[in-house]
Design a protein around this motif. Structure first.
Motif, PDB file in Angstrom:
ATOM      1  N   ARG A  75      15.583  -4.108  -2.987  1.00  0.00           N
ATOM      2  CA  ARG A  75      14.817  -3.212  -3.867  1.00  0.00           C
ATOM      3  C   ARG A  75      14.368  -1.958  -3.120  1.00  0.00           C
ATOM      4  O   ARG A  75      14.415  -0.847  -3.659  1.00  0.00           O
ATOM      5  CB  ARG A  75      13.607  -3.953  -4.436  1.00  0.00           C
ATOM      6  N   LEU A  76      13.932  -2.109  -1.877  1.00  0.00           N
ATOM      7  CA  LEU A  76      13.504  -0.944  -1.095  1.00  0.00           C
ATOM      8  C   LEU A  76      14.661   0.024  -0.879  1.00  0.00           C
ATOM      9  O   LEU A  76      14.496   1.241  -0.989  1.00  0.00           O
ATOM     10  CB  LEU A  76      12.936  -1.387   0.251  1.00  0.00           C
ATOM     11  N   LYS A  77      15.824  -0.516  -0.565  1.00  0.00           N
ATOM     12  CA  LYS A  77      16.998   0.349  -0.339  1.00  0.00           C
ATOM     13  C   LYS A  77      17.406   1.053  -1.636  1.00  0.00           C
ATOM     14  O   LYS A  77      17.780   2.229  -1.623  1.00  0.00           O
ATOM     15  CB  LYS A  77      18.163  -0.473   0.217  1.00  0.00           C
ATOM     16  N   ALA A  78      17.328   0.347  -2.741  1.00  0.00           N
ATOM     17  CA  ALA A  78      17.699   0.942  -4.028  1.00  0.00           C
ATOM     18  C   ALA A  78      16.755   2.085  -4.400  1.00  0.00           C
ATOM     19  O   ALA A  78      17.152   3.062  -5.044  1.00  0.00           O
ATOM     20  CB  ALA A  78      17.684  -0.120  -5.125  1.00  0.00           C
ATOM     21  N   ASN A  80      15.371   3.981  -2.180  1.00  0.00           N
ATOM     22  CA  ASN A  80      15.386   4.923  -1.065  1.00  0.00           C
ATOM     23  C   ASN A  80      13.988   5.056  -0.443  1.00  0.00           C
ATOM     24  O   ASN A  80      13.525   6.151  -0.103  1.00  0.00           O
ATOM     25  CB  ASN A  80      15.893   6.302  -1.507  1.00  0.00           C
ATOM     26  N   PHE A  81      13.337   3.901  -0.303  1.00  0.00           N
ATOM     27  CA  PHE A  81      11.982   3.859   0.229  1.00  0.00           C
ATOM     28  C   PHE A  81      12.031   4.054   1.743  1.00  0.00           C
ATOM     29  O   PHE A  81      12.838   3.454   2.432  1.00  0.00           O
ATOM     30  CB  PHE A  81      11.356   2.495  -0.088  1.00  0.00           C
ATOM     31  N   VAL A  87       3.647   1.724   2.906  1.00  0.00           N
ATOM     32  CA  VAL A  87       4.096   0.326   2.849  1.00  0.00           C
ATOM     33  C   VAL A  87       4.655   0.026   1.466  1.00  0.00           C
ATOM     34  O   VAL A  87       3.991   0.244   0.445  1.00  0.00           O
ATOM     35  CB  VAL A  87       2.931  -0.638   3.162  1.00  0.00           C
ATOM     36  N   GLY A  88       5.884  -0.495   1.437  1.00  0.00           N
ATOM     37  CA  GLY A  88       6.512  -0.848   0.168  1.00  0.00           C
ATOM     38  C   GLY A  88       6.403  -2.323  -0.154  1.00  0.00           C
ATOM     39  O   GLY A  88       6.314  -2.705  -1.320  1.00  0.00           O
ATOM     40  N   VAL A  89       6.398  -3.163   0.892  1.00  0.00           N
ATOM     41  CA  VAL A  89       6.342  -4.619   0.706  1.00  0.00           C
ATOM     42  C   VAL A  89       5.281  -5.203   1.635  1.00  0.00           C
ATOM     43  O   VAL A  89       5.286  -4.928   2.837  1.00  0.00           O
ATOM     44  CB  VAL A  89       7.705  -5.289   1.004  1.00  0.00           C
ATOM     45  N   LEU A  90       4.396  -6.001   1.064  1.00  0.00           N
ATOM     46  CA  LEU A  90       3.406  -6.745   1.835  1.00  0.00           C
ATOM     47  C   LEU A  90       3.711  -8.234   1.714  1.00  0.00           C
ATOM     48  O   LEU A  90       3.810  -8.766   0.602  1.00  0.00           O
ATOM     49  CB  LEU A  90       2.000  -6.497   1.304  1.00  0.00           C
ATOM     50  N   ILE A  91       3.870  -8.910   2.858  1.00  0.00           N
ATOM     51  CA  ILE A  91       4.095 -10.354   2.863  1.00  0.00           C
ATOM     52  C   ILE A  91       2.887 -10.987   3.540  1.00  0.00           C
ATOM     53  O   ILE A  91       2.624 -10.743   4.718  1.00  0.00           O
ATOM     54  CB  ILE A  91       5.390 -10.720   3.612  1.00  0.00           C
ATOM     55  N   VAL A  92       2.134 -11.769   2.789  1.00  0.00           N
ATOM     56  CA  VAL A  92       0.882 -12.334   3.280  1.00  0.00           C
ATOM     57  C   VAL A  92       1.070 -13.803   3.630  1.00  0.00           C
ATOM     58  O   VAL A  92       1.623 -14.580   2.841  1.00  0.00           O
ATOM     59  CB  VAL A  92      -0.239 -12.190   2.231  1.00  0.00           C
ATOM     60  N   LYS A 125      -2.688  -4.417  17.542  1.00  0.00           N
ATOM     61  CA  LYS A 125      -3.446  -3.200  17.289  1.00  0.00           C
ATOM     62  C   LYS A 125      -2.768  -2.408  16.182  1.00  0.00           C
ATOM     63  O   LYS A 125      -1.582  -2.109  16.246  1.00  0.00           O
ATOM     64  CB  LYS A 125      -3.545  -2.359  18.558  1.00  0.00           C
ATOM     65  N   LEU A 126      -3.535  -2.065  15.179  1.00  0.00           N
ATOM     66  CA  LEU A 126      -2.969  -1.400  14.007  1.00  0.00           C
ATOM     67  C   LEU A 126      -2.315  -0.072  14.353  1.00  0.00           C
ATOM     68  O   LEU A 126      -1.237   0.242  13.893  1.00  0.00           O
ATOM     69  CB  LEU A 126      -4.062  -1.176  12.967  1.00  0.00           C
ATOM     70  N   GLN A 127      -2.956   0.718  15.188  1.00  0.00           N
ATOM     71  CA  GLN A 127      -2.414   2.033  15.525  1.00  0.00           C
ATOM     72  C   GLN A 127      -1.059   1.908  16.214  1.00  0.00           C
ATOM     73  O   GLN A 127      -0.118   2.629  15.905  1.00  0.00           O
ATOM     74  CB  GLN A 127      -3.395   2.789  16.419  1.00  0.00           C
ATOM     75  N   GLU A 128      -0.943   0.991  17.146  1.00  0.00           N
ATOM     76  CA  GLU A 128       0.319   0.801  17.863  1.00  0.00           C
ATOM     77  C   GLU A 128       1.417   0.337  16.917  1.00  0.00           C
ATOM     78  O   GLU A 128       2.575   0.715  17.061  1.00  0.00           O
ATOM     79  CB  GLU A 128       0.128  -0.223  18.988  1.00  0.00           C
ATOM     80  N   SER A 129       1.063  -0.488  15.953  1.00  0.00           N
ATOM     81  CA  SER A 129       2.063  -1.076  15.061  1.00  0.00           C
ATOM     82  C   SER A 129       2.576  -0.092  14.019  1.00  0.00           C
ATOM     83  O   SER A 129       3.750  -0.111  13.671  1.00  0.00           O
ATOM     84  CB  SER A 129       1.471  -2.288  14.321  1.00  0.00           C
ATOM     85  N   LEU A 130       1.691   0.755  13.506  1.00  0.00           N
ATOM     86  CA  LEU A 130       2.042   1.509  12.323  1.00  0.00           C
ATOM     87  C   LEU A 130       2.066   3.023  12.466  1.00  0.00           C
ATOM     88  O   LEU A 130       2.827   3.691  11.781  1.00  0.00           O
ATOM     89  CB  LEU A 130       1.062   1.148  11.194  1.00  0.00           C
ATOM     90  N   ILE A 131       1.244   3.586  13.319  1.00  0.00           N
ATOM     91  CA  ILE A 131       1.134   5.045  13.358  1.00  0.00           C
ATOM     92  C   ILE A 131       2.382   5.700  13.932  1.00  0.00           C
ATOM     93  O   ILE A 131       2.819   6.755  13.476  1.00  0.00           O
ATOM     94  CB  ILE A 131      -0.113   5.475  14.156  1.00  0.00           C
ATOM     95  N   LYS A 132       2.983   5.053  14.950  1.00  0.00           N
ATOM     96  CA  LYS A 132       4.109   5.671  15.637  1.00  0.00           C
ATOM     97  C   LYS A 132       5.271   5.971  14.695  1.00  0.00           C
ATOM     98  O   LYS A 132       5.763   7.084  14.616  1.00  0.00           O
ATOM     99  CB  LYS A 132       4.585   4.778  16.789  1.00  0.00           C
ATOM    100  N   GLU A 133       5.754   4.932  13.991  1.00  0.00           N
ATOM    101  CA  GLU A 133       6.937   5.110  13.154  1.00  0.00           C
ATOM    102  C   GLU A 133       6.701   4.721  11.698  1.00  0.00           C
ATOM    103  O   GLU A 133       7.567   4.935  10.867  1.00  0.00           O
ATOM    104  CB  GLU A 133       8.095   4.280  13.720  1.00  0.00           C
ATOM    105  N   GLY A 134       5.544   4.139  11.404  1.00  0.00           N
ATOM    106  CA  GLY A 134       5.300   3.655  10.058  1.00  0.00           C
ATOM    107  C   GLY A 134       6.001   2.322   9.834  1.00  0.00           C
ATOM    108  O   GLY A 134       6.744   1.847  10.684  1.00  0.00           O
ATOM    109  N   ALA A 135       5.760   1.727   8.671  1.00  0.00           N
ATOM    110  CA  ALA A 135       6.391   0.447   8.355  1.00  0.00           C
ATOM    111  C   ALA A 135       6.481   0.297   6.847  1.00  0.00           C
ATOM    112  O   ALA A 135       5.469   0.379   6.145  1.00  0.00           O
ATOM    113  CB  ALA A 135       5.598  -0.702   8.953  1.00  0.00           C
ATOM    114  N   VAL A 136       7.687   0.086   6.353  1.00  0.00           N
ATOM    115  CA  VAL A 136       7.862  -0.085   4.911  1.00  0.00           C
ATOM    116  C   VAL A 136       7.671  -1.549   4.505  1.00  0.00           C
ATOM    117  O   VAL A 136       7.423  -1.848   3.345  1.00  0.00           O
ATOM    118  CB  VAL A 136       9.234   0.434   4.429  1.00  0.00           C
ATOM    119  N   ILE A 137       7.812  -2.464   5.471  1.00  0.00           N
ATOM    120  CA  ILE A 137       7.548  -3.881   5.215  1.00  0.00           C
ATOM    121  C   ILE A 137       6.529  -4.363   6.233  1.00  0.00           C
ATOM    122  O   ILE A 137       6.724  -4.192   7.443  1.00  0.00           O
ATOM    123  CB  ILE A 137       8.830  -4.739   5.315  1.00  0.00           C
TER     124      ILE A 137
END
Length: 461
Positions: A75-78, A80-81, A87-92, A125-137
């Protein structure tokens, strides 16, 4: 013993030809060793790809993780996310170990599609995980996700304004009407739920879980349940029980672990203090064991989990922490040293072995003669379990344990384990069978290295 099949006669190429799966995904799955759809994947993927809210029920080891990961990636590829969208998908996940496990299955898929992802568990650490390149999942535990979502005073918060899919793995553990559920309510209040597809995944069904899901999400779910597989979920596991006197329990456990020294086994206890004490004893007796309990910090738990996943043989001593969600490869034996508080938890525990297509496992349950009625309850749940005659040189081992427990540190650990065992027994859900009045403390204490009960426990009733 032939295990029941979890596979259909449909391949992922068949899914591709129907336009429901890309060549990139099929190639990645082939490299991962997958070619055929499991039953739950066959029934769920078309509905997940059409954005329906779905509640998936299927037994452990039936392919549920890929059943929700593949449609999420497609779905994310379709759409073009990409990272700029947030964030497009959250898996809890209810546990760190399950989150790490899900992330490891996801990794080859996102790599093949050049998507970004992050895993948020305690210690990251949130900043290390997400700020650098972001995360769609994003794969996250409840507590860490709540922290990442922040509040009005936060300088940084997870960008979920364009969230498209929310997945709750082991949903029955999250929707427990307790602390997990309270955290979920707070998380949901921070998400744009009207635009989000909700996917709940569980190995078991409960009326309370279904009711809470409708209430929290204010939505109806298409329920996809593989009922037939659920009923035969342990028939490919050879299951036995051992009748053992209270005073012989520890000595016989050591004998069992020694006998299975060339196997990969998990031993279940009902308290973290029992795990710690028995871990110390096993090390002193020269046994190859590791341990993991919920009270351990993030680093210790992750190290133990990763180490045991890589082992070809050895024993993991643990609590209900590992009952569900853990997909550890190659587990050959399950030893339930302490009978579980709920009969359903017996099923979850033995489900850690014989996982996947074509695999079988073995399990053994320790019971005192006074507890044998528990077998009737299991048989009423279609569990095929037989009495196993097992002998060991228990007197020699009991003497060795008593000598070891003279050590001050080990003595304190033994006292605490003994106390917690008795208190847990006193609160057992099946009190007619596990009756504290039938527990002879003068004999039980021997399995903790004492010749007489080590402490006054007060009124036991």
């Amino acid at each position: 013993m032939e295990p029941p099949t979890i596979l259909t006669n449909k391949t992922f190429d068949w899914l591709k030809h129907r336009g429901l799966c890309s060549s990139t995904t099929v190639d990645a799955l082939r490299d991962m060793g997958y070619s055929q759809l499991t039953t739950i994947q066959y029934h769920s993927m078309p509905k997940l790809l059409t954005k329906q809210n779905v509640f998936l029920h299927a037994r452990t080891g039936s392919g549920k993780t890929l059943a929700f990961l593949i449609p999420a990636v497609e779905r994310l590829k379709a759409m073009n996310f990409h990272s700029a969208h947030g964030v497009g998908v959250l898996i809890v996940s209810p546990t760190r170990e399950l989150a790490l496990q899900t992330a490891s299955v996801l990794s080859p898929l996102i790599k093949a599609h050049a998507l970004s992802s992050a895993t948020l568990v305690g210690g990251t650490k949130l900043q290390e995980s997400l700020i650098k390149e972001g995360a769609v999942i994003v794969v996250a535990t409840l507590g860490k996700l709540l922290e990442a979502l922040g509040d009005s005073s936060s300088s940084y918060a997870l960008p979920v304004h364009k969230l498209r899919i929310l997945i709750l793995d082991e949903a029955d553990r999250i929707l427990d009407d307790g602390a997990h559920t309270q955290s979920l309510r707070k998380i949901v209040s921070k998400l744009p739920l009207d635009k989000v597809q909700k996917v709940l995944v569980s190995a078991t069904q409960s009326t309370n879980c279904t009711k809470l899901s409708r209430e929290i999400f204010d939505a109806e779910f298409t329920i996809i349940s593989v009922e037939q597989e659920q009923k035969v979920s342990t028939k490919h596991i050879k299951q036995n029980y051992i009748k053992v006197m209270a005073e012989d329990r520890l000595a016989l456990l050591i004998t069992v672990i020694r006998t299975l020294k060339n196997k990969k086994i998990i031993v279940f206890f009902n308290s973290s203090h029992s795990v710690k004490f028995h871990y110390q004893i096993c090390l002193k007796m020269g046994l190859d064991v590791i341990h993991s309990v919920g009270q351990n910090n993030q680093e210790k738990r992750c190290k133990a989990y990763i180490k045991f996943c890589k082992l070809k043989q050895g024993a993991l001593l643990t609590t209900g922490l590992a009952e569900r969600g853990w997909d550890i490869p190659g587990v050959q034996w399950i030893v339930q040293y302490d009978p579980p508080h709920k009969p359903q938890d017996y099923i979850h525990r033995v489900g850690r072995t014989g996982r996947g297509e074509g695999n079988v496992g073995q399990a053994v349950l320790f019971l005192r003669p006074e507890e044998e009625e528990f077998v009737s309850i299991l048989k009423g749940m279609n569990v095929e379990i037989d009495l196993l005659e097992f002998q060991g040189r228990v007197e020699e081992i009991k003497s060795q344990v008593q000598d070891l427990v003279k050590d001050t540190e080990l003595n304190q650990s033994a006292q605490l384990a003994y106390k917690k065992f008795v208190r847990a027994y006193q609160c057992h859900n099946l009190r007619k069978i596990f009756n504290i009045k039938n527990l002879d403390l003068s004999k039980l204490c021997i399995s903790f290295g004492f010749s007489v009960p080590p402490m006054e426990l007060g009124h036991l009733s």
